[in-house]
Motif scaffolding. Structure first.
Motif, short mmCIF file in Angstrom:
data_model
loop_
_atom_site.label_atom_id
_atom_site.label_comp_id
_atom_site.label_asym_id
_atom_site.label_seq_id
_atom_site.Cartn_x
_atom_site.Cartn_y
_atom_site.Cartn_z
N PHE A 152 0.84 -1.20 0.00
CA PHE A 152 0.00 0.00 0.00
C PHE A 152 0.88 1.25 0.00
O PHE A 152 0.60 2.23 -0.70
CB PHE A 152 -0.93 0.00 1.22
CG PHE A 152 -1.75 1.26 1.30
CD1 PHE A 152 -2.91 1.39 0.55
CD2 PHE A 152 -1.36 2.32 2.10
CE1 PHE A 152 -3.65 2.56 0.59
CE2 PHE A 152 -2.09 3.49 2.15
CZ PHE A 152 -3.25 3.61 1.40
N ARG A 153 1.94 1.21 0.78
CA ARG A 153 2.84 2.37 0.82
C ARG A 153 3.51 2.58 -0.54
O ARG A 153 3.80 3.71 -0.92
CB ARG A 153 3.89 2.19 1.89
CG ARG A 153 3.35 2.42 3.28
CD ARG A 153 4.31 1.93 4.31
NE ARG A 153 3.84 2.16 5.65
CZ ARG A 153 4.02 1.32 6.65
NH1 ARG A 153 4.64 0.17 6.44
NH2 ARG A 153 3.57 1.59 7.85
N ASP A 155 -4.61 -6.73 -4.46
CA ASP A 155 -4.35 -7.60 -5.62
C ASP A 155 -2.88 -8.00 -5.68
O ASP A 155 -2.54 -9.15 -5.95
CB ASP A 155 -4.73 -6.89 -6.92
CG ASP A 155 -6.24 -6.76 -7.07
OD1 ASP A 155 -6.95 -7.48 -6.34
OD2 ASP A 155 -6.68 -5.92 -7.87
N ILE A 171 4.17 -1.82 -12.29
CA ILE A 171 4.30 -0.48 -12.87
C ILE A 171 4.96 -0.51 -14.24
O ILE A 171 4.82 0.41 -15.02
CB ILE A 171 5.05 0.51 -11.93
CG1 ILE A 171 6.46 0.01 -11.63
CG2 ILE A 171 4.28 0.75 -10.66
CD1 ILE A 171 7.27 1.03 -10.87
N ARG A 172 5.67 -1.60 -14.52
CA ARG A 172 6.28 -1.70 -15.85
C ARG A 172 5.37 -2.42 -16.83
O ARG A 172 5.67 -2.49 -18.02
CB ARG A 172 7.60 -2.47 -15.77
CG ARG A 172 8.69 -1.69 -15.13
CD ARG A 172 9.85 -2.57 -14.84
NE ARG A 172 10.84 -1.91 -14.02
CZ ARG A 172 11.76 -2.54 -13.33
NH1 ARG A 172 11.79 -3.86 -13.33
NH2 ARG A 172 12.63 -1.88 -12.61
N ARG A 173 4.29 -2.98 -16.32
CA ARG A 173 3.42 -3.79 -17.18
C ARG A 173 2.77 -2.88 -18.23
O ARG A 173 2.36 -1.77 -17.89
CB ARG A 173 2.34 -4.43 -16.32
CG ARG A 173 1.72 -5.66 -16.91
CD ARG A 173 0.78 -6.27 -15.91
NE ARG A 173 1.45 -6.89 -14.77
CZ ARG A 173 0.85 -7.18 -13.63
NH1 ARG A 173 -0.42 -6.90 -13.45
NH2 ARG A 173 1.52 -7.74 -12.65
N PRO A 174 2.69 -3.36 -19.49
CA PRO A 174 2.02 -2.51 -20.48
C PRO A 174 0.55 -2.34 -20.17
O PRO A 174 -0.13 -3.28 -19.76
CB PRO A 174 2.21 -3.28 -21.80
CG PRO A 174 2.52 -4.67 -21.39
CD PRO A 174 3.16 -4.61 -20.05
N ARG A 175 0.10 -1.12 -20.32
CA ARG A 175 -1.33 -0.85 -20.10
C ARG A 175 -1.98 -0.59 -21.45
O ARG A 175 -1.49 0.20 -22.24
CB ARG A 175 -1.49 0.37 -19.21
CG ARG A 175 -1.12 0.07 -17.78
CD ARG A 175 -0.83 1.36 -17.04
NE ARG A 175 -0.38 1.09 -15.70
CZ ARG A 175 0.82 0.60 -15.39
NH1 ARG A 175 1.67 0.34 -16.34
NH2 ARG A 175 1.17 0.37 -14.14
N ARG A 176 -3.08 -1.28 -21.65
CA ARG A 176 -3.77 -1.13 -22.94
C ARG A 176 -4.40 0.25 -23.06
O ARG A 176 -4.44 0.84 -24.10
CB ARG A 176 -4.87 -2.20 -23.08
CG ARG A 176 -4.31 -3.59 -23.09
CD ARG A 176 -3.62 -3.87 -24.39
NE ARG A 176 -2.83 -5.07 -24.28
CZ ARG A 176 -1.88 -5.41 -25.12
NH1 ARG A 176 -1.59 -4.65 -26.14
NH2 ARG A 176 -1.20 -6.51 -24.97
N THR A 198 -4.58 4.12 -21.54
CA THR A 198 -3.92 5.09 -20.67
C THR A 198 -4.91 6.19 -20.33
O THR A 198 -5.38 6.90 -21.20
CB THR A 198 -2.71 5.70 -21.39
OG1 THR A 198 -1.90 4.64 -21.86
CG2 THR A 198 -1.93 6.59 -20.46
N SER A 199 -5.25 6.29 -19.09
CA SER A 199 -6.17 7.33 -18.67
C SER A 199 -5.38 8.62 -18.48
O SER A 199 -4.37 8.65 -17.79
CB SER A 199 -6.84 6.92 -17.37
OG SER A 199 -7.49 8.03 -16.83
N ALA A 203 5.40 9.71 -4.79
CA ALA A 203 5.83 9.85 -6.19
C ALA A 203 7.32 10.15 -6.27
O ALA A 203 8.03 9.63 -7.14
CB ALA A 203 5.02 10.96 -6.85
N VAL A 212 9.63 9.28 -4.12
CA VAL A 212 10.39 8.06 -3.79
C VAL A 212 10.44 7.13 -5.00
O VAL A 212 11.49 6.56 -5.32
CB VAL A 212 9.76 7.33 -2.58
CG1 VAL A 212 10.36 5.95 -2.40
CG2 VAL A 212 9.95 8.14 -1.31
N GLN A 252 10.48 7.89 -7.98
CA GLN A 252 11.34 8.40 -9.06
C GLN A 252 12.82 8.26 -8.73
O GLN A 252 13.67 8.61 -9.55
CB GLN A 252 11.02 9.88 -9.30
CG GLN A 252 9.73 10.08 -10.07
CD GLN A 252 9.29 11.52 -10.05
OE1 GLN A 252 10.11 12.41 -9.98
NE2 GLN A 252 8.00 11.72 -10.09
#
Lengths: 174, 504
Positions: free
Chosen positions: A29-30, A40, A78-83, A85-86, A117, A119, A121
């Protein structure tokens, strides 16, 4: 307990889950800042842990090992491709409780979000060190064992990370 | 950094509040506990080891097959085989004729090859060899006569006899595709002595017609000469020789073109689904030079043409990321983000280019805090691209036109580009990540790298071509500036020239 789990004792495995899942959830969560996502990722972490259990040599503590898996799971996410993008602004957090004041809660959350954010980066080695120490609750010695470097080097990493975080947060405020 | 600030930061990091795990999470995790905790992994490992062995076996087979293929290709083009070919050609009058058919300088004074060859036509009835006349004619002269009948040699011409004409003019009977050779021979025919010899030889041929019947109808040309019907005259036999020679030459061309087709397998039109077709630029250039508006412009192909290869070969695979304002209309908040994947160069990889990486993924993620909208220039708006096998000698560029939000700080991340692949060299997974911040695209376009300027300006120009609109003065101005700044860059020159030509 670990030996029992390895030998196929389901009850031992369930006990291991009971003891560790909330700490894994808290770390995730952090890292991600989202409760549902953290849940998840926690589930995914344990799935990977079951598969990797025969390879766990027991040299580090169980939670240290689990944290490493959880961290990798988060990075993969976070590296997973996202179909899709919002590009909308992130949702405003729902605040149901009016005490303390809504503005304060929002300000705190915003500050926490900025810190999170910043951290994320950081360069990879610094990011892992900071998150494992502060958000995973691992001791400097444990992190040093994982990274196979000295505790002095870990402390140097933390110091460097603080400097970078300070600069980044200062720049954003300006 | 003061100790107070450090402590404050530590406090902030430690004090991140965490909600309780959602209800039922523990049950969800417990449900995932596999039935066979200890053995499943072992079984998987066993399966994997078998799969690994199979993969190794397949790789070995593939390696052996490709080595054999390469050797064959190499032998085709090796000097030794060329020597063999020459030797064979020198000993075969048919091949000599075939060569003569293609060349214009057929009147060489080389040592004449033997005139006759054994009959190898399978359907031909056995023929008895007539004794050859006592004068053995020089074959080179004979060939000249066969290929290019001069007016003065009407005695051997096939019926109907050709009308008389001066020796200087075009031959009366000649192969249409031997016009050049015919002219050369006609010029040579001025030599009186040679003419005399030819006349003698023609007379000899006429006197010894059966000689011609022993001449080959080659077995390698069944399609052209299916029924080896012996022609009764010297003319018929010579015609057969010429047809056979032509067929042989044609079949050699077919083999050569087949080899060329094999070599072309290495050239690919798209990598990661991005067009890298070199022909895209050629088509646009041809159309503009013809004074037409180019149709079906492949903008992505143009971007890749202008981006070109990397100036230095990477060791394995490199990811280059760069951003800049748009080359034209700088006042708008549109910036160009480019990433280029370059693979190591292999100068010796001619026939088949070896792979350098497998399962290559390249992903770009735009940060919604900085980006209002984005699109891939000339391509589908995909952000994750996959290539199962990345070969050497590859450079592929993707360009995104990005509209920034207002009031974003320079430190705000704009895009994160990630490349990960399995290295063929050592089998390890490699990961490269580049993050571009808003500040990185704030510098003027003119200060961007040559590759980036060429790719972005080429993209703007290509999109204008695609919309069938003139280049525009600003594109022409930019292209000319770029050409002046990079006087040795041919691509910059081409862009300036074509942008200028298409602006009208």
């Amino acid at each position: 307990m670990l030996e029992a789990v390895r030998s196929g004792d389901r009850a031992a495995a369930e006990e291991m889950v009971e003891r560790t899942y909330s700490a894994v959830f808290a770390s995730l969560f952090r890292l991600c800042g989202d409760s549902d996502l953290a849940a998840d990722l926690t589930q995914e972490t344990f799935q990977k842990a079951w598969a990797a259990l025969p390879n766990f040599d027991g040299r580090s503590q169980l939670f240290t090992w689990l944290y490493r898996i959880a961290y990798t799971t988060f990075l993969n996410y976070i590296r997973r491709p996202r179909r899709v993008t919002s590009l909308d602004d992130p949702d405003t957090p729902d605040v149901s409780d009016s005490t303390p004041r809504v503005d304060d809660v929002l300000a705190d959350r915003e500050e926490g979000e900025r810190l999170r954010a910043a951290v994320l980066q950081l360069p990879e080695d610094l990011r892992f060190t900071v998150t494992a120490h502060f958000w995973g609750g691992l001791a400097v010695k444990e992190i040093a064992e994982i990274e196979e470097i000295t505790t002095v080097a870990i402390r140097k990493r933390l110091h460097k990370a603080f400097s970078i975080l300070e600069t980044m947060l200062h720049e954003e405020v300006r | 950094m003061t100790s107070k600030r450090k402590a404050d930061l530590q406090r902030k990091l430690s004090m991140v509040s965490v909600p309780k795990p959602p209800a039922g999470l523990a049950d969800r995790i417990k449900n995932d506990i596999p039935e066979y905790l200890g053995t499943k992994r072992e079984r998987e490992r066993f399966t994997k080891s078998i799969a690994f062995d199979l993969r190794v076996a397949a790789s070995v087979i593939l390696l052996v097959a490709s080595t054999v293929f390469c050797l064959q290709l190499f032998m085709h083009s090796s000097p030794e085989s060329a020597m063999n070919e020459k030797r064979m050609a020198a000993s075969s009058p048919i091949a000599e004729l075939a060569r003569a058919d293609k060349k214009s300088d057929v009147l060489s004074n080389a040592t004449p090859p033997p005139l006759r060859q054994p009959v190898i036509a399978p359907n031909a009835p056995p023929m008895t060899r007539e004794p050859v006349a006592n004068i053995a004619p020089p074959p080179s002269i004979a060939e000249r006569i066969v290929l290019h009948r001069n007016v003065s040699e009407t005695t051997v011409a096939a019926p109907p006899p050709p009308p008389p004409a001066p020796a200087e003019s075009a031959p009366v009977w000649t192969f249409a595709d031997n016009a050049v050779a015919g002219n050369a021979i006609a010029a040579d025919a001025r030599d009186e002595k040679k003419l005399e010899k030819e006349k003698d030889f023609v007379r000899t041929l006429k006197a010894n017609e059966p000689v011609a019947e022993t001449v080959v109808v080659t077995a390698s040309a069944p399609a052209v000469a299916p029924a080896p019907v012996p022609l009764p005259t010297a003319m018929g036999a010579m015609t057969d020789r010429i047809v056979a020679a032509k067929t042989q030459a044609t079949s050699m061309e077919v083999v050569r073109s087949a080899q060329a087709a094999d070599l072309d397998l290495a050239a690919r039109d798209s990598v990661f689904g991005i067009s890298v077709n070199d022909g895209a630029f050629g088509r646009v250039k041809d159309a503009i030079e013809r004074g037409e508006r180019p149709a079906n412009v492949d903008v992505e192909g143009l971007v890749n043409y202008f981006a070109g290869p990397a100036s230095r070969s990477p060791r394995e695979v490199s990811l280059e990321v760069e951003g800049s304002p748009a080359p034209v209309n700088e006042g708008e908040r549109t910036v160009f983000v480019r990433y280029t994947v370059d693979t190591a160069r292999d100068e010796f990889a001619h026939a088949s280019v070896p792979p350098i990486a497998t399962n290559a993924h390249v992903e770009i993620e735009f940060d919604p805090r900085a980006v209002a909208s984005y699109r891939r220039v000339g391509g589908e708006p995909k952000t994750d691209l996959f290539e199962p096998s990345l070969l050497k000698n590859v450079s592929v560029t993707a360009l995104y036109a990005v509209t920034l939000k207002s009031n974003v700080t320079n430190l705000t991340p704009l895009a994160t580009i990630t490349l990960h692949y399995n290295s063929v060299t050592n089998g390890r997974v490699r990961l490269q990540t580049r993050t571009l911040r808003v500040g990185d695209v704030a510098r003027p376009w003119a200060r961007a790298s040559r590759r980036h300027r060429l790719a972005s300006l080429g993209a703007v120009w290509g999109e204008k071509m695609k919309l069938s609109s003139p280049s525009g003065a600003d594109v022409v101005r930019r292209a000319e500036e770029l050409s002046k700044q990079e006087p040795t860059d041919e691509r910059a020159k081409e862009l300036a020239t074509l942008a200028n030509a298409s602006s009208r």
